[in-house]
Design an enzyme around this catalytic site. Structure first.
Site, PDB file in Angstrom:
ATOM      1  N   ASP A  53       3.988   5.013  -0.536  1.00 23.15           N
ATOM      2  CA  ASP A  53       4.923   5.881  -1.269  1.00 23.15           C
ATOM      3  C   ASP A  53       4.156   6.675  -2.335  1.00 23.15           C
ATOM      4  O   ASP A  53       4.739   7.519  -3.025  1.00 23.15           O
ATOM      5  CB  ASP A  53       6.097   5.091  -1.848  1.00 23.15           C
ATOM      6  CG  ASP A  53       5.674   4.001  -2.812  1.00 23.15           C
ATOM      7  OD1 ASP A  53       4.457   3.795  -3.007  1.00 23.15           O
ATOM      8  OD2 ASP A  53       6.566   3.342  -3.380  1.00 23.15           O
ATOM      9  N   SER A  54       2.834   6.434  -2.419  1.00 26.87           N
ATOM     10  CA  SER A  54       1.969   7.305  -3.238  1.00 26.87           C
ATOM     11  C   SER A  54       1.979   8.721  -2.683  1.00 26.87           C
ATOM     12  O   SER A  54       1.471   9.644  -3.323  1.00 26.87           O
ATOM     13  CB  SER A  54       0.541   6.752  -3.294  1.00 26.87           C
ATOM     14  OG  SER A  54       0.055   6.457  -1.997  1.00 26.87           O
ATOM     15  N   ASP A  92       5.421   2.127   3.720  1.00 26.24           N
ATOM     16  CA  ASP A  92       6.025   1.655   2.473  1.00 26.24           C
ATOM     17  C   ASP A  92       7.531   1.886   2.513  1.00 26.24           C
ATOM     18  O   ASP A  92       7.993   2.963   2.911  1.00 26.24           O
ATOM     19  CB  ASP A  92       5.478   2.480   1.291  1.00 26.24           C
ATOM     20  CG  ASP A  92       4.562   1.671   0.399  1.00 26.24           C
ATOM     21  OD1 ASP A  92       4.564   0.425   0.475  1.00 26.24           O
ATOM     22  OD2 ASP A  92       3.822   2.300  -0.378  1.00 26.24           O
ATOM     23  N   LYS A 122       6.091  -2.347   4.084  1.00 26.65           N
ATOM     24  CA  LYS A 122       5.589  -2.986   2.858  1.00 26.65           C
ATOM     25  C   LYS A 122       6.654  -2.855   1.762  1.00 26.65           C
ATOM     26  O   LYS A 122       7.271  -1.801   1.616  1.00 26.65           O
ATOM     27  CB  LYS A 122       4.283  -2.343   2.393  1.00 26.65           C
ATOM     28  CG  LYS A 122       3.761  -2.918   1.066  1.00 26.65           C
ATOM     29  CD  LYS A 122       2.315  -2.583   0.791  1.00 26.65           C
ATOM     30  CE  LYS A 122       2.082  -1.227   0.183  1.00 26.65           C
ATOM     31  NZ  LYS A 122       2.759  -0.987  -1.107  1.00 26.65           N
ATOM     32  N   GLU A 124       7.538  -4.006  -2.462  1.00 29.25           N
ATOM     33  CA  GLU A 124       6.972  -4.456  -3.730  1.00 29.25           C
ATOM     34  C   GLU A 124       7.845  -5.549  -4.346  1.00 29.25           C
ATOM     35  O   GLU A 124       9.076  -5.413  -4.357  1.00 29.25           O
ATOM     36  CB  GLU A 124       6.883  -3.285  -4.721  1.00 29.25           C
ATOM     37  CG  GLU A 124       5.913  -2.203  -4.289  1.00 29.25           C
ATOM     38  CD  GLU A 124       5.806  -1.064  -5.299  1.00 29.25           C
ATOM     39  OE1 GLU A 124       6.395  -1.158  -6.401  1.00 29.25           O
ATOM     40  OE2 GLU A 124       5.122  -0.076  -4.976  1.00 29.25           O
ATOM     41  N   GLU A 191      -2.413  -5.592  -6.608  1.00 32.69           N
ATOM     42  CA  GLU A 191      -2.828  -4.361  -7.296  1.00 32.69           C
ATOM     43  C   GLU A 191      -3.108  -4.628  -8.767  1.00 32.69           C
ATOM     44  O   GLU A 191      -2.272  -5.166  -9.492  1.00 32.69           O
ATOM     45  CB  GLU A 191      -1.740  -3.282  -7.145  1.00 32.69           C
ATOM     46  CG  GLU A 191      -2.130  -1.979  -7.828  1.00 32.69           C
ATOM     47  CD  GLU A 191      -1.311  -0.772  -7.402  1.00 32.69           C
ATOM     48  OE1 GLU A 191      -0.492  -0.879  -6.459  1.00 32.69           O
ATOM     49  OE2 GLU A 191      -1.500   0.294  -8.021  1.00 32.69           O
TER      50      GLU A 191
END
Ligand code: KIV
Length: 274
Positions: A53-54, A92, A122, A124, A191
């Site tokens: 999602d970057s 993501d 993925k 978070e 991270e």
């Protein structure tokens, strides 16, 4: 039979990355968001491609990852999947695509898998999403976890500084990693946490850890492709190693093109039709 999985002895699967940990082989992972770059890094041999999602930052110019939508992530993932022949493709799940209810998370994970052809998703977070992870995994969708600095929670943290330096947060992170493993995650991104803590987590799990700013002891490493290729001069955190200076390469190439056009040196005789 020549199916996607059957004909692909060398294809990387979620099983492969778990085996890589057991065999002591490090896992390489990079982000990609479009067809051309995904094809380049797949052919160059990267093991795992993350449609992060970057994309909100490097593709769309947003300050945080929060604005990117599920439909936009699906679009980027479709572009990447079309290019990839060998790597495992992780998509993501964007902010608010999995936090409201487990049911909605499963529906959204299902959309990503059905509409893109990605191999896994993925998410978070730790204990708060463990039930959701289990539900998604139980439906047959592999899940990669993400702990430590989780950029979707930036407004909760208030800073992009290293996480879990204090004992209590470090302990919680170790517990969260265990919970994600128990919920069925096949790997977990760590991270921006201290290297010593990443080592402890890595040694306590059967599934691989993939670090970004988490030191050398992780089972694999991930970087944002634009950072490691030197496309982004403004972002210079300690954990990024620049393997190329594409900013300069592009700057010089475009400068030369502009000059040739202005000087009437492009196109030349070989570059036009009679
Ligand atoms: O979105 C992303 O690029 C990521 C990596 C930083 C792991 O989640």
């Amino acid at each position: 039979m020549s199916t996607q999985l059957g004909n692909a002895a060398k294809k990387i699967t979620t099983r492969t990355v778990v085996d890589m940990k057991q065999n002591g082989e490090k896992i390489s992972m990079l982000t990609a968001y479009d067809f051309t770059m995904a094809r380049l890094i797949d052919q160059a041999g990267v093991d795992v491609i993350l449609v992060g999602d970057s994309a909100a930052n490097v593709m769309a110019g947003h300050e945080t990852t929060l604005p990117i939508t599920l439909d936009q992530m699906i679009y980027h993932t479709q572009c990447v999947v079309r290019a990839v022949e060998r790597a495992l493709v992780v998509a993501d799940m964007p902010f608010m695509a999995y936090q409201v209810t487990s049911k909605e998370a499963l529906i959204n994970a299902g959309r990503i898998m059905k509409e893109t052809g990605a191999h896994c998703v993925k998410l978070e977070g730790g204990r708060h999403i463990a039930d959701t992870v289990k539900k998604i995994v139980d439906a047959g969708i592999p899940v990669m976890g993400h702990l430590g600095l989780t950029p979707q929670s930036i407004y909760k943290f208030g800073t992009y500084k290293v996480r879990a330096k204090e004992e209590e947060e470090a302990r919680e992170l170790i517990e969260d990693a265990k919970l994600l493993e128990e919920a069925g995650c096949f790997a977990v991104v760590l991270e921006k946490i201290p290297s010593k803590l990443a080592k402890q987590v890595t040694e306590s799990l059967h599934i691989p850890t993939i670090g970004i700013g988490a030191g050398v002891h992780c089972d694999g490493q991930v970087l944002v492709m634009h950072d490691m290729l030197g496309l982004n001069r403004e972002f210079n955190p300690r954990f990024v190693r620049r393997y190329a200076d594409l900013h300069t390469v592009i700057d010089e190439a475009v400068g030369a093109y502009v000059k040739d056009v202005k000087d009437k040196k492009f196109p030349g005789p070989q570059e036009q039709y009679d």
